[in-house]
Design a protein around this motif. Structure first.
Motif, PDB file in Angstrom:
ATOM      1  N   THR A 170       0.827  -1.202   0.000  1.00  0.00           N
ATOM      2  CA  THR A 170       0.000   0.000   0.000  1.00  0.00           C
ATOM      3  C   THR A 170       0.863   1.254   0.000  1.00  0.00           C
ATOM      4  O   THR A 170       0.595   2.210  -0.738  1.00  0.00           O
ATOM      5  N   TYR A 171       1.918   1.267   0.822  1.00  0.00           N
ATOM      6  CA  TYR A 171       2.807   2.426   0.863  1.00  0.00           C
ATOM      7  C   TYR A 171       3.595   2.560  -0.437  1.00  0.00           C
ATOM      8  O   TYR A 171       3.856   3.668  -0.902  1.00  0.00           O
ATOM      9  N   LEU A 224       1.690   4.444  -3.043  1.00  0.00           N
ATOM     10  CA  LEU A 224       1.641   5.894  -2.842  1.00  0.00           C
ATOM     11  C   LEU A 224       2.950   6.569  -3.224  1.00  0.00           C
ATOM     12  O   LEU A 224       2.963   7.580  -3.928  1.00  0.00           O
ATOM     13  N   PHE A 261      10.061   8.224   0.779  1.00  0.00           N
ATOM     14  CA  PHE A 261       8.976   9.108   1.192  1.00  0.00           C
ATOM     15  C   PHE A 261       9.486  10.485   1.589  1.00  0.00           C
ATOM     16  O   PHE A 261       8.900  11.506   1.201  1.00  0.00           O
ATOM     17  N   GLN A 314      -1.501  17.719   3.649  1.00  0.00           N
ATOM     18  CA  GLN A 314      -1.652  16.279   3.443  1.00  0.00           C
ATOM     19  C   GLN A 314      -0.331  15.620   3.062  1.00  0.00           C
ATOM     20  O   GLN A 314       0.031  14.582   3.612  1.00  0.00           O
ATOM     21  N   LEU A 369       1.539  13.097   5.710  1.00  0.00           N
ATOM     22  CA  LEU A 369       1.783  11.715   5.296  1.00  0.00           C
ATOM     23  C   LEU A 369       3.278  11.414   5.237  1.00  0.00           C
ATOM     24  O   LEU A 369       3.722  10.340   5.657  1.00  0.00           O
ATOM     25  N   THR A 370       4.054  12.354   4.727  1.00  0.00           N
ATOM     26  CA  THR A 370       5.508  12.147   4.663  1.00  0.00           C
ATOM     27  C   THR A 370       6.088  11.944   6.050  1.00  0.00           C
ATOM     28  O   THR A 370       6.885  11.023   6.282  1.00  0.00           O
ATOM     29  N   ILE A 417       4.694   8.476   7.796  1.00  0.00           N
ATOM     30  CA  ILE A 417       5.212   7.254   7.179  1.00  0.00           C
ATOM     31  C   ILE A 417       6.720   7.146   7.357  1.00  0.00           C
ATOM     32  O   ILE A 417       7.245   6.053   7.633  1.00  0.00           O
ATOM     33  N   PRO A 435      -0.381   4.627  11.532  1.00  0.00           N
ATOM     34  CA  PRO A 435      -0.062   5.180  10.202  1.00  0.00           C
ATOM     35  C   PRO A 435      -1.008   4.711   9.104  1.00  0.00           C
ATOM     36  O   PRO A 435      -1.372   5.493   8.221  1.00  0.00           O
ATOM     37  N   LEU A 436      -1.426   3.447   9.138  1.00  0.00           N
ATOM     38  CA  LEU A 436      -2.379   2.960   8.135  1.00  0.00           C
ATOM     39  C   LEU A 436      -3.724   3.666   8.250  1.00  0.00           C
ATOM     40  O   LEU A 436      -4.324   4.068   7.248  1.00  0.00           O
ATOM     41  N   LEU A 462      -3.338   7.220   6.993  1.00  0.00           N
ATOM     42  CA  LEU A 462      -3.196   7.231   5.541  1.00  0.00           C
ATOM     43  C   LEU A 462      -4.556   7.080   4.863  1.00  0.00           C
ATOM     44  O   LEU A 462      -4.923   7.864   3.976  1.00  0.00           O
ATOM     45  N   LEU A 484      -6.782   9.978   2.680  1.00  0.00           N
ATOM     46  CA  LEU A 484      -7.247   9.701   1.322  1.00  0.00           C
ATOM     47  C   LEU A 484      -8.773   9.730   1.243  1.00  0.00           C
ATOM     48  O   LEU A 484      -9.353  10.229   0.283  1.00  0.00           O
TER      49      LEU A 484
END
Length: 316
Positions: free
Chosen positions: A96-97, A100, A201, A229, A233-234, A237, A275-276, A279, A283
């Motif tokens: 998943t990561y 992205l 990332f 965002q 996220l950066t 993650i 984190p999941l 994320l 989104l």
């Protein structure tokens, strides 16, 4: 019988967390499949993002639910099978990561094809803001989609080889930590994967933030939302992958490294589950995983659909 104490509470909490995560993401996936109004290839591409999280969360739920009965010797599971159950969800989450960060890389390296678009319009797809439909699609984004498939294929093929060696290699001896030699080297590889993902990332996330900031003198609400965002996220993650990589390396190379019964619940909660959740929440809140219509009356287009990213000249 071994006194489990805090270990029992920790495993129960983790099983509940991952079960709730699997139910939530499965609900989002079901809504997408029932109410989406887009072509089948795009829908499948976006839905695969949620499916990776669903199956990974279910695997974690099974793993933590069975911990107590295994440690109480009420259930016997071979070490090689247990290793698969423990590590396969990590690979699913990693996919998943990877999706992205490769999309961000595609956005960053894409070649300009439209002078009328804005930098925020192009970068917005990497953070979920729904811009207008593009006039053309850059082939660079298609190459990064191919790269995503290839990297995943290599990763799962390598994992299969590791699982087979761990189960059938005659010289695969068990170390003092209770792991086999194959598992020890596999953990080093996974740590390098996490560290590489963290670097990717922080590199592409920072580059996109700098590009957005330098593309115009005035900040609109959409621009500020994209910055928040991408930046959040950066950070989340990168920190999560860095901590996991450091922990794995300490566990492998430090013989005196011991784990408290309360450490693993905190570790998996703050470095994987949260984190999941954040994320997917980012989104979803930006219409990236929502089948509903956006504020502009059009169907919310997703972060995970590269063909809907507009291309603009890079600022010099």
């Amino acid at each position: 019988m071994r006194d489990l104490g805090g270990w029992v509470a920790g495993t129960v909490v983790l099983a509940v967390i991952y079960f709730a995560l699997s139910v939530w993401t499965l609900t989002l996936w079901t809504k997408r499949m029932l109410f989406r109004r887009e072509s089948a290839p795009s829908g499948l591409w976006q839905s695969s993002f949620l499916l990776f999280v669903v199956f990974g969360s279910l695997g974690r739920t099974v793993f933590w639910s069975m911990q107590v009965v295994i440690f109480e010797n009420r259930l016997s599971v071979s070490n090689s099978v247990w290793y698969v159950v423990n590590t396969l969800p990590s690979f699913l989450f990693f996919s998943t990561y990877l999706r992205l960060v490769l999309l961000w890389a595609g956005v960053f390296h894409v070649q300009p094809t439209s002078a009328s678009a804005t930098p925020v319009t192009r970068v917005a797809r990497g953070a979920g803001i729904p811009p207008p439909a593009p006039e053309s699609v850059d082939p660079t984004l298609g190459r990064f989609r191919v790269a995503y498939v290839l990297v995943n294929a290599i990763m799962y093929a390598g994992a299969t080889v590791i699982y087979l060696l761990d189960a059938f290699m005659p010289s695969n001896k068990t170390t003092a930590n209770g792991e086999t030699v194959v598992e020890r080297y596999a953990e080093i590889i996974v740590a390098v994967m996490y560290l590489s993902a963290a670097c990717a990332f922080v590199g592409y996330g920072t580059a996109l933030v700098v590009r957005i900031r330098s593309s115009a003198s005035a900040f609109s609400a959409a621009r500020r939302k994209v910055l928040r965002q991408v930046g959040s996220l950066t950070t989340i993650i990168t920190v999560g992958f860095s901590v996991r990589s450091l922990f794995i390396l300490c566990y492998v190379f430090m013989r005196s490294f011991s784990i408290s019964p309360y450490f693993l619940p905190l570790y998996y909660t703050f470095c994987e589950a949260i984190p999941l959740v954040l994320l997917i929440w980012v989104l979803r809140s930006s219409s990236a995983l929502s089948p509903n219509k956006g504020a502009n009356g059009e169907e919310g287009r997703a972060l995970l659909r590269p063909q809907h990213i507009q291309i603009v000249p890079r600022p010099r």
